[in-house]
Design an enzyme around this catalytic site. Sequence first.
Site, PDB file in Angstrom:
ATOM      1  N   LYS A  11      44.327  23.524  59.349  1.00 46.48           N
ATOM      2  CA  LYS A  11      43.217  24.191  60.037  1.00 46.48           C
ATOM      3  C   LYS A  11      42.736  25.400  59.217  1.00 46.48           C
ATOM      4  O   LYS A  11      43.424  25.817  58.257  1.00 46.48           O
ATOM      5  CB  LYS A  11      43.687  24.596  61.436  1.00 46.48           C
ATOM      6  CG  LYS A  11      44.034  23.381  62.329  1.00 46.48           C
ATOM      7  CD  LYS A  11      44.558  23.843  63.686  1.00 46.48           C
ATOM      8  CE  LYS A  11      44.910  22.669  64.583  1.00 46.48           C
ATOM      9  NZ  LYS A  11      45.418  23.129  65.911  1.00 46.48           N
ATOM     10  N   TYR A  72      38.975  15.657  69.754  1.00 44.88           N
ATOM     11  CA  TYR A  72      39.791  16.286  70.796  1.00 44.88           C
ATOM     12  C   TYR A  72      39.416  15.745  72.171  1.00 44.88           C
ATOM     13  O   TYR A  72      39.179  16.497  73.101  1.00 44.88           O
ATOM     14  CB  TYR A  72      39.604  17.801  70.755  1.00 44.88           C
ATOM     15  CG  TYR A  72      40.423  18.490  69.681  1.00 44.88           C
ATOM     16  CD1 TYR A  72      41.802  18.326  69.621  1.00 44.88           C
ATOM     17  CD2 TYR A  72      39.826  19.325  68.744  1.00 44.88           C
ATOM     18  CE1 TYR A  72      42.561  18.972  68.639  1.00 44.88           C
ATOM     19  CE2 TYR A  72      40.583  19.972  67.765  1.00 44.88           C
ATOM     20  CZ  TYR A  72      41.953  19.787  67.724  1.00 44.88           C
ATOM     21  OH  TYR A  72      42.708  20.430  66.765  1.00 44.88           O
ATOM     22  N   PHE A  80      39.724  26.306  77.171  1.00 45.06           N
ATOM     23  CA  PHE A  80      39.805  26.855  75.815  1.00 45.06           C
ATOM     24  C   PHE A  80      39.053  26.007  74.783  1.00 45.06           C
ATOM     25  O   PHE A  80      39.007  26.367  73.615  1.00 45.06           O
ATOM     26  CB  PHE A  80      41.269  27.033  75.391  1.00 45.06           C
ATOM     27  CG  PHE A  80      42.090  25.761  75.379  1.00 45.06           C
ATOM     28  CD1 PHE A  80      41.992  24.855  74.332  1.00 45.06           C
ATOM     29  CD2 PHE A  80      42.959  25.472  76.428  1.00 45.06           C
ATOM     30  CE1 PHE A  80      42.746  23.687  74.323  1.00 45.06           C
ATOM     31  CE2 PHE A  80      43.720  24.305  76.418  1.00 45.06           C
ATOM     32  CZ  PHE A  80      43.609  23.399  75.365  1.00 45.06           C
ATOM     33  N   ARG A 108      55.029  14.983  63.697  1.00 46.99           N
ATOM     34  CA  ARG A 108      55.010  15.906  64.845  1.00 46.99           C
ATOM     35  C   ARG A 108      56.252  16.803  64.822  1.00 46.99           C
ATOM     36  O   ARG A 108      56.189  17.972  65.150  1.00 46.99           O
ATOM     37  CB  ARG A 108      54.951  15.135  66.162  1.00 46.99           C
ATOM     38  CG  ARG A 108      53.704  14.290  66.346  1.00 46.99           C
ATOM     39  CD  ARG A 108      52.514  15.046  66.844  1.00 46.99           C
ATOM     40  NE  ARG A 108      52.664  15.517  68.198  1.00 46.99           N
ATOM     41  CZ  ARG A 108      51.716  16.206  68.837  1.00 46.99           C
ATOM     42  NH1 ARG A 108      50.563  16.494  68.229  1.00 46.99           N
ATOM     43  NH2 ARG A 108      51.910  16.621  70.068  1.00 46.99           N
ATOM     44  N   THR A 114      53.466  22.973  69.899  1.00 44.87           N
ATOM     45  CA  THR A 114      52.097  23.512  69.906  1.00 44.87           C
ATOM     46  C   THR A 114      52.101  25.041  69.858  1.00 44.87           C
ATOM     47  O   THR A 114      51.308  25.647  69.133  1.00 44.87           O
ATOM     48  CB  THR A 114      51.357  23.024  71.175  1.00 44.87           C
ATOM     49  OG1 THR A 114      51.442  21.599  71.223  1.00 44.87           O
ATOM     50  CG2 THR A 114      49.906  23.451  71.159  1.00 44.87           C
ATOM     51  N   ARG A 125      54.998  25.109  62.078  1.00 48.82           N
ATOM     52  CA  ARG A 125      54.573  26.170  63.003  1.00 48.82           C
ATOM     53  C   ARG A 125      55.690  27.179  63.249  1.00 48.82           C
ATOM     54  O   ARG A 125      55.432  28.378  63.400  1.00 48.82           O
ATOM     55  CB  ARG A 125      54.104  25.553  64.316  1.00 48.82           C
ATOM     56  CG  ARG A 125      52.746  24.840  64.186  1.00 48.82           C
ATOM     57  CD  ARG A 125      52.466  23.981  65.398  1.00 48.82           C
ATOM     58  NE  ARG A 125      51.138  23.373  65.381  1.00 48.82           N
ATOM     59  CZ  ARG A 125      50.766  22.400  66.218  1.00 48.82           C
ATOM     60  NH1 ARG A 125      51.627  21.931  67.113  1.00 48.82           N
ATOM     61  NH2 ARG A 125      49.541  21.894  66.149  1.00 48.82           N
ATOM     62  N   ASN A 135      47.571  27.829  65.084  1.00 45.73           N
ATOM     63  CA  ASN A 135      48.825  27.121  64.788  1.00 45.73           C
ATOM     64  C   ASN A 135      48.773  26.249  63.525  1.00 45.73           C
ATOM     65  O   ASN A 135      49.552  25.324  63.360  1.00 45.73           O
ATOM     66  CB  ASN A 135      49.337  26.378  66.029  1.00 45.73           C
ATOM     67  CG  ASN A 135      48.403  25.300  66.511  1.00 45.73           C
ATOM     68  OD1 ASN A 135      47.426  24.968  65.833  1.00 45.73           O
ATOM     69  ND2 ASN A 135      48.689  24.730  67.667  1.00 45.73           N
ATOM     70  N   HIS A 138      47.124  20.349  62.379  1.00 48.02           N
ATOM     71  CA  HIS A 138      46.975  19.309  63.398  1.00 48.02           C
ATOM     72  C   HIS A 138      47.744  18.069  62.958  1.00 48.02           C
ATOM     73  O   HIS A 138      47.780  17.753  61.778  1.00 48.02           O
ATOM     74  CB  HIS A 138      45.484  18.934  63.547  1.00 48.02           C
ATOM     75  CG  HIS A 138      45.288  17.656  64.325  1.00 48.02           C
ATOM     76  ND1 HIS A 138      45.231  17.634  65.698  1.00 48.02           N
ATOM     77  CD2 HIS A 138      45.179  16.369  63.926  1.00 48.02           C
ATOM     78  CE1 HIS A 138      45.102  16.373  66.109  1.00 48.02           C
ATOM     79  NE2 HIS A 138      45.060  15.583  65.046  1.00 48.02           N
ATOM     80  N   GLU A 149      41.684   8.893  64.453  1.00 51.16           N
ATOM     81  CA  GLU A 149      41.302  10.160  63.825  1.00 51.16           C
ATOM     82  C   GLU A 149      41.022   9.977  62.327  1.00 51.16           C
ATOM     83  O   GLU A 149      40.085  10.577  61.792  1.00 51.16           O
ATOM     84  CB  GLU A 149      42.397  11.207  64.068  1.00 51.16           C
ATOM     85  CG  GLU A 149      42.474  11.604  65.550  1.00 51.16           C
ATOM     86  CD  GLU A 149      43.718  12.416  65.910  1.00 51.16           C
ATOM     87  OE1 GLU A 149      44.506  12.766  65.007  1.00 51.16           O
ATOM     88  OE2 GLU A 149      43.898  12.694  67.110  1.00 51.16           O
TER      89      GLU A 149
HETATM   90  P1  DAT Z   1      48.974  19.807  69.357  1.00 47.50           P
HETATM   91  O1  DAT Z   1      48.089  20.446  68.319  1.00 47.50           O
HETATM   92  O2  DAT Z   1      50.390  20.337  69.271  1.00 47.50           O
HETATM   93  O3  DAT Z   1      48.901  18.309  69.371  1.00 47.50           O
HETATM   94  P2  DAT Z   1      47.290  19.736  71.723  1.00 47.50           P
HETATM   95  O4  DAT Z   1      46.793  18.431  71.229  1.00 47.50           O
HETATM   96  O5  DAT Z   1      47.793  19.810  73.138  1.00 47.50           O
HETATM   97  O6  DAT Z   1      48.462  20.318  70.780  1.00 47.50           O
HETATM   98  O7  DAT Z   1      46.151  20.827  71.567  1.00 47.50           O
HETATM   99  C1  DAT Z   1      45.304  20.819  70.422  1.00 47.50           C
HETATM  100  C2  DAT Z   1      45.039  22.226  69.979  1.00 47.50           C
HETATM  101  O8  DAT Z   1      44.356  22.927  71.035  1.00 47.50           O
HETATM  102  C3  DAT Z   1      46.317  23.049  69.737  1.00 47.50           C
HETATM  103  O9  DAT Z   1      46.844  22.828  68.452  1.00 47.50           O
HETATM  104  C4  DAT Z   1      45.812  24.429  69.958  1.00 47.50           C
HETATM  105  C5  DAT Z   1      44.795  24.266  71.070  1.00 47.50           C
HETATM  106  N1  DAT Z   1      45.399  24.505  72.373  1.00 47.50           N
HETATM  107  C6  DAT Z   1      46.177  23.664  73.086  1.00 47.50           C
HETATM  108  N2  DAT Z   1      46.576  24.204  74.240  1.00 47.50           N
HETATM  109  C7  DAT Z   1      46.027  25.453  74.266  1.00 47.50           C
HETATM  110  C8  DAT Z   1      46.062  26.536  75.196  1.00 47.50           C
HETATM  111  N3  DAT Z   1      46.728  26.442  76.353  1.00 47.50           N
HETATM  112  N4  DAT Z   1      45.392  27.649  74.860  1.00 47.50           N
HETATM  113  C9  DAT Z   1      44.704  27.759  73.696  1.00 47.50           C
HETATM  114  N5  DAT Z   1      44.629  26.767  72.783  1.00 47.50           N
HETATM  115  C10 DAT Z   1      45.277  25.637  73.062  1.00 47.50           C
HETATM  116 MG    MG Z   2      47.226  17.037  69.846  1.00 41.79          MG
END
Ligand code: DAT
Ligand code: MG
Length: 172
Positions: A11, A72, A80, A108, A114, A125, A135, A138, A149
Amino acid sequence: EQVEETYIMVKPDGVQRGLVGDIISRFEKKGFKLTGLKLFQCPKDLAEACCWEFIDDFNLFNIYLQWLQEHYKDLNSKPFFPKLIEYITSGPVVCMAWEGAGVVASARKLIGSTDPLQAEPGTIRGDLAVQTGRNVVHGSDSPENGKREIGLWFKEGELCQWTPAQAQWLRE
Ligand code: DAT
Ligand code: MG
């Protein structure tokens, strides 16, 4: 064993902080196969359009916005989401496709939770970040999403099929 593909993306914070080499190196050293790699900068117009939540069905911005929403797709109704888009489009990202048996779940694990404060030391991370909103990386969460993706972020001719010289030393 079933060969899988996963989409990994450094990112904008990872690029700005000079972590690209470290992150690529972890997947490389683990023994997965890199099949796609590029630096991608979201067009500025699009980044602004996303921040303004400006929508016009017939212009390019909306195509890109839909594309990010598709990336996403499980998150695009979350509160968010606009901030996530602003972050993801705020600078260049490094797009990668990695291949191997079990690569999706293993990537992962290498990435970690996350929330970087919950992520184990030794993970990307866990070692390199402090906040969910920054973080650094991805990783696809299922083989189906890996394929989906990679299809979204890469054109066909951008992916390489090759046999690494080390293949015979990684698997019996
Ligand atoms: P990951 O990236 O671990 O697969 P995710 O798919 O649930 O996690 O979410 C995608 C991204 O969205 C994550 O890397 C950061 C952001 N994100 C997720 N949950 C969040 C939250 N509660 N507040 C802010 N950003 C969030
Ligand atoms: Mg994800």
